[in-house]
Design an enzyme around this catalytic site. Structure first.
Site, PDB file in Angstrom:
ATOM      1  N   CYS A  78     -26.265   7.139 -36.707  1.00  0.00           N
ATOM      2  CA  CYS A  78     -26.659   8.113 -36.808  1.00  0.00           C
ATOM      3  C   CYS A  78     -27.490   8.723 -37.335  1.00  0.00           C
ATOM      4  CB  CYS A  78     -25.043   7.811 -36.662  1.00  0.00           C
ATOM      5  SG  CYS A  78     -24.634  10.511 -36.344  1.00  0.00           S
ATOM      6  N   HIS A 171     -21.604   5.404 -34.419  1.00  0.00           N
ATOM      7  CA  HIS A 171     -21.194   4.808 -35.023  1.00  0.00           C
ATOM      8  C   HIS A 171     -20.691   3.149 -34.670  1.00  0.00           C
ATOM      9  CE1 HIS A 171     -22.203   6.744 -38.194  1.00  0.00           C
ATOM     10  NE2 HIS A 171     -21.244   8.291 -37.166  1.00  0.00           N
ATOM     11  N   GLU A 173     -20.335   0.801 -36.335  1.00  0.00           N
ATOM     12  CA  GLU A 173     -18.932  -0.022 -37.294  1.00  0.00           C
ATOM     13  C   GLU A 173     -17.657   0.141 -37.460  1.00  0.00           C
ATOM     14  OE1 GLU A 173     -21.336   2.717 -37.892  1.00  0.00           O
ATOM     15  OE2 GLU A 173     -20.429   3.134 -38.927  1.00  0.00           O
TER      16      GLU A 173
HETATM   17  N1  GLN Z   1     -24.751  14.895 -38.443  1.00  0.00           N
HETATM   18  C1  GLN Z   1     -25.190  13.971 -39.515  1.00  0.00           C
HETATM   19  C2  GLN Z   1     -26.588  14.421 -39.667  1.00  0.00           C
HETATM   20  O1  GLN Z   1     -27.909  15.166 -39.080  1.00  0.00           O
HETATM   21  C3  GLN Z   1     -25.188  12.857 -38.999  1.00  0.00           C
HETATM   22  C4  GLN Z   1     -24.235  12.776 -38.469  1.00  0.00           C
HETATM   23  C5  GLN Z   1     -23.446  10.588 -38.923  1.00  0.00           C
HETATM   24  O2  GLN Z   1     -23.953  10.205 -39.399  1.00  0.00           O
HETATM   25  N2  GLN Z   1     -22.255  10.932 -37.974  1.00  0.00           N
HETATM   26  O3  GLN Z   1     -27.097  13.555 -40.362  1.00  0.00           O
END
Ligand code: GLN
Length: 203
Positions: A78, A171, A173
């Site tokens: 992410c 994610h 995890e």
């Molecule tokens: N929206 C976040 C970003 O731009 C990422 C979100 C996340 O890691 N769950 O960094």
């Protein structure tokens, strides 16, 4: 095998728990000295603008780039995927910029800010992986030598790999399924086996 988890911001503890369950020795990484002797590193989800600001503030950006260029295995999830990307729209500070992918932050809009779905991931056996997306990016472009590992049914790319680097929009995890982390450990241990003799001090 010591696996680092970048612990500047975000959900690094959840990654550490999964890695420990798989038998890896885990080290939280907050300074360049913490990179010494690592076989792999996970860059967790969180807020990519905060993580990139802290990477520079803690003097980690250049040491990390060098270690990755030397073959350190990394998995960004992410926000971590955003930090690894060569191109990330809306990121106001330099990230690690090592993967030939283009990501769009917060790509799923307000209505689908968070959602879960099952996806097939290339290289992971045993059926689809349940993937949790939280204000997730989408991987809009994947240029060689990066390649696609997983897409949503509508074709949007949510996982990619380039050599020892893996980027995931979701994610892994946050579920009980440890297959994605096990896959990363395989990539990391293979990278050690393949390391030229001159890099032996990193092992
Ligand atoms: N929206 C976040 C970003 O731009 C990422 C979100 C996340 O890691 N769950 O960094």
């Amino acid at each position: 095998m010591v696996i680092g988890v970048l612990a500047l911001q975000g959900d690094f503890e959840e990654h550490a728990i999964v890695l420990s369950r798989l038998g890896a020795e885990v080290r939280e990484v907050r300074a360049a000295a913490d990179l010494e002797g690592l076989t792999g590193l996970i860059i967790p989800g969180g807020e990519s603008t905060t993580i990139t600001r802290l990477l520079t503030a803690y003097g980690l950006l250049e040491p990390l780039r060098e270690r990755i260029d030397d073959g350190l295995a990394v998995m960004g999830t992410c926000a971590g995927a955003i930090v690894l990307a060569q191109h990330a729209a809306g990121l106001d500070r330099p990230g690690i910029e090592r993967m030939a992918i283009r990501v769009k932050r917060n790509a799923f809009g307000r209505q689908r800010d968070s959602f879960e779905t099952d996806i097939d991931i290339a290289g992971i056996e045993g059926g689809p992986v349940h993937a949790v997306f939280i204000r997730a990016p989408v991987i809009e472009g994947v240029d060689p030598p990066a390649r696609i590992l997983a897409s949503l049914p509508d074709g949007r790319v949510v996982a990619a790999r380039q050599g020892n680097m893996i980027a995931l929009a979701f994610h892994p995890e946050l579920t009980a399924d440890t297959r994605v982390h096990a896959y990363f450990l395989q990539v990391a241990s293979a990278s050690v086996a393949a390391a030229p003799a001159g890099l032996a001090h990193h092992v």
